[in-house]
Design a protein around this motif. Sequence first.
Motif, PDB file in Angstrom:
ATOM      1  N   GLN A 152      11.646   1.542  10.050  1.00 41.06           N
ATOM      2  CA  GLN A 152      11.650   0.488  10.925  1.00 41.06           C
ATOM      3  C   GLN A 152      10.923  -0.667  10.494  1.00 41.06           C
ATOM      4  O   GLN A 152      10.814  -1.943  11.012  1.00 41.06           O
ATOM      5  N   GLY A 153      10.050  -0.547   9.559  1.00 40.56           N
ATOM      6  CA  GLY A 153       9.225  -1.613   8.769  1.00 40.56           C
ATOM      7  C   GLY A 153       8.066  -1.731   9.644  1.00 40.56           C
ATOM      8  O   GLY A 153       7.472  -3.330   9.554  1.00 40.56           O
ATOM      9  N   MET A 154       7.463  -1.190  10.524  1.00 40.50           N
ATOM     10  CA  MET A 154       6.252  -1.372  11.138  1.00 40.50           C
ATOM     11  C   MET A 154       5.122  -1.273  10.338  1.00 40.50           C
ATOM     12  O   MET A 154       4.865  -0.650   9.512  1.00 40.50           O
ATOM     13  N   SER A 155       4.234  -2.053  10.981  1.00 43.47           N
ATOM     14  CA  SER A 155       2.803  -2.080  10.340  1.00 43.47           C
ATOM     15  C   SER A 155       2.044  -0.835  10.668  1.00 43.47           C
ATOM     16  O   SER A 155       2.624  -0.042  11.322  1.00 43.47           O
TER      17      SER A 155
ATOM     18  N   TRP B  21      -1.255   1.163  -2.391  1.00 41.57           N
ATOM     19  CA  TRP B  21      -0.807   0.127  -3.298  1.00 41.57           C
ATOM     20  C   TRP B  21       0.377  -0.673  -2.983  1.00 41.57           C
ATOM     21  O   TRP B  21       0.686  -1.667  -2.970  1.00 41.57           O
ATOM     22  N   LEU B  22       1.668   0.204  -2.740  1.00 43.35           N
ATOM     23  CA  LEU B  22       2.750  -0.205  -2.474  1.00 43.35           C
ATOM     24  C   LEU B  22       2.866  -0.984  -1.138  1.00 43.35           C
ATOM     25  O   LEU B  22       3.479  -1.924  -1.142  1.00 43.35           O
ATOM     26  N   ASP B  56      12.530   1.313  -0.519  1.00 40.21           N
ATOM     27  CA  ASP B  56      13.403   0.508  -0.474  1.00 40.21           C
ATOM     28  C   ASP B  56      14.619   0.785   0.198  1.00 40.21           C
ATOM     29  O   ASP B  56      15.427   0.287   0.545  1.00 40.21           O
ATOM     30  N   THR B  57      14.930   2.229  -0.326  1.00 36.88           N
ATOM     31  CA  THR B  57      16.154   2.588   0.370  1.00 36.88           C
ATOM     32  C   THR B  57      16.286   3.051   1.445  1.00 36.88           C
ATOM     33  O   THR B  57      17.109   2.871   2.458  1.00 36.88           O
TER      34      THR B  57
END
Lengths: 198, 292
Positions: A152-155, B21-22, B56-57
């Motif tokens: 979901q790309g949450m922080s 780090w990523l 990324d995937t």
Amino acid sequence: MDEAALIKAAQRGDAQAFNALILSYQSQVYNVAYRIMGDPASASDATQEAFLSAYKSIKLFRGGSFKSWILRTVTHACFDALRYRKRRPAASLDGLGADDDAEDGDFEAFLASADESPADAAERAELRDAIARAALALPPDQRATFVLSDVQGMSYEEIADIMQTSLGTVKSRLSRARAKLRDYLLSRPELLPDEFRQ
Amino acid sequence: MSNRHSSTVDRQSDDELISAWLDGRLADAERVVFEARLRAEPVLKRRVDTTRLLIDTARTLPAQPLPRDFTIPLPVDAPHRAPSRVQVSPLKWFLRVGSALAAAVFVIAIGLDLAGLSARPVVLPAPAPQAAFVAPPAQSEASTAADAARVEPAESGAAAPPATTPQAESATGEQSTQAMRQAAEPAAEAPEAQPAPEQPQPLVAPKAAPQAAPGATPQPDAMQQTVATEAPAPQADALSAPLPAETPQTPDAMTYTGEPAAQPDTTPWRRIVAGVALVLAVSLGVLGWRRS
């Protein structure tokens, strides 16, 4: 009507306003549930349970991020369902349909991708499927953290707010989840692109 | 053992460093040290690259389509939920009201019938009507006193119901019979039985009855006199004494003052009305039900 107004209206008992909030978040909520639960039926049940619970307790919402609040609700609903499933393990026929859905989704992604060759797209789809399956083997808290962060790309802060834990715990859970999935991929080099194979 | 533990700790530490780090979460000093290690350690670099591929995937995992809409069903508006008023046709209304009225008439008729049965007075045999006949005022005091002596015991036996007082309970049919005997005796014995017969007015039964019944004081005397003056004649003779023949039978002299005026018996009419009402109630009710 903005989100704050919708929330206030829902707190006054306006079901239509609450439905407007549901329409804004139901896709994300369902996908989080799906990645945690692993099958559409369980995800649908957890999503429904989460929205009903949120509707009943909307008056207790004291501000902040409604998205975090509703995702917290669905995460708890998923954890409850997973605990219930652990106590009463049973084979689900719905899981068979999940594969078909995943393949359909992969096929759509394959068609949408114009930069990859068909072979690369197929390999990437296979890798996604492998990651999604492997994620289901993670412990629930690590799985939820991985889904919220990397899917979901949450922080970290949002995840800490949703899971009601500290930033350090989020970092720890996320690093462990990533390490386990990475090791799984390293143990299956055929899933990796050519440049990752040794 | 300690080497394996330290390697595990180092591995976990490296994993946290890789993840941080990523995500760009390392401080500058940590980041410099870590990037130096990446250049020097191919294994660490391979882990970092694989982890980046994983992230990324994962971010390209397709969103699943919603199986259904999760919105909460809105409650239907109250006016739509409220049932519309049912239009009752005039005929149906007539059938319903008629059935209800007929049922009410039936209940009232049955109730009156039952009330009439329960309130009907207990009628004792013959003495009461005989005692109700009093002599006209033109007769002598002796005959008046005799009549009074004749009337009072009979009145106490006939007018006072058996359940009024304890004294009255003793005035059963036997007492009535004795009173009849006393009434059948000659008038000469009457003054002894009733010591103060000074009232020249004729005794009227409806007035005498309330006096005799509540107090019932003359009853013991009357009983004693009756016992003392009990005639040796058989009871059948006393009962068969032609009492009405002793008194004048002229219509002017005869005043019936005992039982209330005889009313026509309406019980059959009540029952007929009740039956008709029942039939009407049932038939109208069935008609109304079949039409609905």
